[in-house]
Design an enzyme around this catalytic site. Structure first.
Site, PDB file in Angstrom:
ATOM      1  N   SER A 286       0.904  -1.167  -0.151  1.00  7.79           N
ATOM      2  CA  SER A 286      -0.157   0.023  -0.042  1.00  7.79           C
ATOM      3  C   SER A 286       0.858   1.326   0.064  1.00  7.79           C
ATOM      4  CB  SER A 286      -1.176  -0.061   1.270  1.00  7.79           C
ATOM      5  OG  SER A 286      -1.928   1.017   1.027  1.00  7.79           O
TER       6      SER A 286
ATOM      7  N   ASP B 115      -9.236  -3.427  -7.009  1.00 12.37           N
ATOM      8  CA  ASP B 115      -8.664  -2.328  -5.860  1.00 12.37           C
ATOM      9  C   ASP B 115      -9.230  -1.088  -6.052  1.00 12.37           C
ATOM     10  OD1 ASP B 115      -7.658  -1.252  -3.744  1.00 12.37           O
ATOM     11  OD2 ASP B 115      -5.692  -2.415  -3.833  1.00 12.37           O
TER      12      ASP B 115
ATOM     13  N   HIS C 239      -8.084  -4.906  -0.853  1.00  9.91           N
ATOM     14  CA  HIS C 239      -6.907  -3.948  -1.130  1.00  9.91           C
ATOM     15  C   HIS C 239      -5.616  -5.017  -0.958  1.00  9.91           C
ATOM     16  CE1 HIS C 239      -4.174  -0.859  -1.093  1.00  9.91           C
ATOM     17  NE2 HIS C 239      -3.904  -0.761   0.023  1.00  9.91           N
TER      18      HIS C 239
END
Length: 661
Positions: free
Chosen positions: A493, A579, A624
């Site tokens: 991320s 995502d 995610h």
């Protein structure tokens, strides 16, 4: 006052949701927020008004046990039949070593959400929501309340459970591993339990009971990752469902939290830097909510209640009162690993209790793992740029020899004021067993050293995090931990910003990199206000659309913007098809641009040049980050071993002991 402070901090830790682009295991679980904030903001106490003080109390609702994480089933100390007492003069480190060496090896299993309420335990068994009497919870004698297969979802699991005060109803949030979308089902508890209602896209939800003993469910509705609407619903003969509140500022989101004593429902409206809390009376939920303090930019606060007093945790003022309470006993262990404050210096392990407020270490089975933090008392670990001390946590086998020849896996995050995640995972254990060194770099932008540590690594100070990461890796090499040809880096991320930036600025430090759902195109993302999180993220990255200062600064570190023809480490990227937090488009653009730059660089090299491997692994689904994806885990480990030229046979055999392939 000390006891109240301690109680509140422990309550808050398990109560409020994570912020940031990375919502790691369970992105929107409102039961897990303040573990990144509770340890560095001031506590204040306020008395309620006389009107509120005179209200009677209601019984406490059960809270959630955090769910779907790897746990160590046998970590509790087991007293051996022939166990000998430890000598009183043994130092702390040796006591921990001696105690841990007598414990059995771990077995790992997935545990699901579980709630105790009244005389029952509510949990997931197979594909069903069930309950059993508390004393029979470990048996197979349970009552099936709802079959999750009725929702027609692929491998659904229960993410959160809330039981109504008098146990007439139970609500459960259900989702799947490959999507952030969730459904809240309400089950009427009777001789024949039935689904009373279901609500899509629910984030947080809580029960209260009104003056006429009617159960009222408050819940937040999430649309495009934004949680701006609050609803309240009743069931049975007086069924209704109405919108209670809408937050009009798109940079804020709303979540609900029931105080520990169930006396008040708090409606928390917040973004990365500012919060506003409204109180809903748990005994009069139809009355208008009461505002605690209107939002003031830069002021964060959270509210708890006990014994007719409100406790307000805030970042305003000097945090002296809280620091007095920050002791080893208050520090949460990760997955029950034993806490131990230690430091390695000149190869001698010494007890550094004086650093316990700054350095928390985790030790398990000391014959296999050794935990070491450097950077808190050694000037050699100072960042090369501005003299900041950057803490690192290091794991390796105690019997490892010639650490300079061992492979190194560096972890980094450094965003949103969130601590770098160091929870136990089987793949990390098998790497350490196979001789790897694991290093966690707690760079600026994270939250390990407080709010200022975050402030020093966001907006126009993002490059501080990059400088810290470079200094950490150079220090590791300088102190004999591995070497560049055996050094790998992993991030997910928002951690991809620093990892990608390092690949551009100092690629010779690394041999290989694994990235998961990485944020790599900061500039274009933050200029696209149609994306669901752009407005919410402005406090972290700045607004390049309206301010040239931020635009020019982001250009200096944005991984996508700074790709150039040069040698790069090999990079393995895991991305998710749908995502919403880190769109696939930006990752694909980064990968294509990087491959073009590598091809351009290759043209000017000799015949013996070995170009790095750039792999983009696109996984299906709309989540995610999927921590427990066996396919992802094996692909990443296989990539690291191949890039370093290591034999992976034994590591995969060991991994099979812990994961069901």
């Amino acid at each position: 006052m000390q006891q109240k402070t301690k109680l509140f901090l422990q309550v808050l830790k398990y109560s409020i949701p994570h912020l940031g682009k990375c919502m790691q295991k369970q992105p929107l679980n409102h039961c897990n927020f303040a573990d990144h904030y509770y340890n560095r903001i001031k506590l204040k106490k306020y008395h309620l008004t006389k009107y509120l003080q005179n209200k009677p109390k209601i019984s406490e609702l059960a809270r959630n046990i955090p769910s779907r994480s790897f746990s160590c089933k046998d970590l509790q100390p087991v007293k051996q039949e022939n166990e000998k007492p430890l000598p009183e003069n043994m130092d702390a480190f040796e006591k921990v070593r001696a105690r841990l060496e007598t414990q059995p090896q771990e077995e790992y299993e997935i545990i699901n959400v579980e709630v105790k309420h009244g005389g029952f335990v509510y949990y997931q068994e197979g594909c069903c929501l069930v309950r059993s009497k508390d004393e029979e919870a470990d048996n197979d004698n349970y009552e099936v309340l709802f079959n999750l297969e009725e929702l027609k979802l692929d491998q659904p699991f229960i993410d959160c459970i809330r039981v109504a005060p008098d146990e007439k109803y139970v609500a459960a949030k259900i989702r799947t591993e490959d999507s952030e979308a969730s459904t809240c089902v309400v089950i009427k508890l009777s001789d024949q339990p039935v689904m009373e209602a279901s609500f899509p896209n629910v984030s947080s939800f809580e029960w209260v009971k009104d003056e006429e003993d009617e159960d009222v469910l408050f819940y937040t509705f999430q649309r495009n990752l934004r949680c701006n609407d609050v609803y309240r619903a009743t069931f049975g003969d007086n069924k209704r469902n109405e919108r209670f509140y809408t937050e009009k500022d798109p940079s804020y989101f709303v979540f609900l939290y029931l105080t520990k004593d169930s006396r008040f429902l708090t409606m928390n409206i917040m973004n990365k830097m500012t919060s506003e809390v409204w109180l809903i009376d748990g005994l009069s939920p139809w009355d208008p909510p009461v505002l605690i303090q209107k939002r003031i930019h830069g002021v964060l606060y959270y509210v708890e209640h006990r014994d007719d007093e409100l406790y307000i945790l805030t970042n305003v003022g000097e945090p002296t009162e809280f620091k007095l309470m920050r002791t080893a006993a208050d520090t949460p262990a990760i997955m029950n690993w034993d806490l131990f404050f230690t430091m390695k210096r000149n190869t001698k392990v010494i007890d550094l209790d004086m650093f316990k407020d700054h350095c928390v270490l985790f030790l398990k089975h000391s014959n296999l793992l050794y935990v070491n933090v450097i950077g808190l008392a050694d000037d050699s670990v100072r960042s090369l740029k501005d003299g900041k001390l950057v803490p690192m946590t290091i794991f390796h086998k105690t019997d490892s020899e010639d650490l300079q020849k061992k492979p190194l896996l560096v972890h980094v995050y450094g965003a949103y004021g969130m601590d770098l995640k160091m929870n136990f995972r089987p793949e990390r254990r098998v790497l350490v067993d196979d001789g790897w060194i694991l290093a966690y770099c707690h760079v600026r932008g994270g939250g390990e050293l407080g709010l200022q540590w975050h402030a020093d690594g966001r907006l126009t100070k993002k490059l501080n995090g990059l400088a810290d990461l470079e200094a950490c890796i150079k220090t590791l090499h300088g102190q004999g931990f591995s070497q560049p040809s055996l050094t790998t880096l992993t991030a997910f991320s928002a951690g991809g910003v620093l990892a990608g930036a390092l690949c551009n600025s100092n690629p010779q430090l690394l041999r290989a990199v694994t990235l998961e759902a990485p944020f790599l195109d900061v500039l274009n993302t933050m200029m696209d206000t149609t994306l669901p999180l752009t407005l919410e993220e402005l406090e972290e990255w700045g607004n390049p659309s309206s301010d040239e200062k931020y635009k020019n600064y982001i250009k200096r570190y944005c991984p996508y913007q700074n790709i150039k023809p040069q040698h790069y480490p090999s990079i393995h990227i895991t991305a998710y098809e749908n995502d919403e937090r880190v769109p696939l488009k930006g990752i694909v653009s980064y990968t294509e641009k990087l491959k073009e730059a590598i091809m351009e660089h290759t043209k000017g090299t000799g015949e013996g040049y070995q170009a790095p491997n750039i792999i983009l692994d696109i996984q299906p689904g709309g989540n995610h980050v999927i921590e427990d994806s066996h396919k992802k885990i094996t692909a990443q480990i296989k990539f690291l071993y191949e890039e370093l030229g290591l034999d992976s046979t034994s590591v995969f055999e060991d991994l099979k002991k812990y994961l069901k392939f």
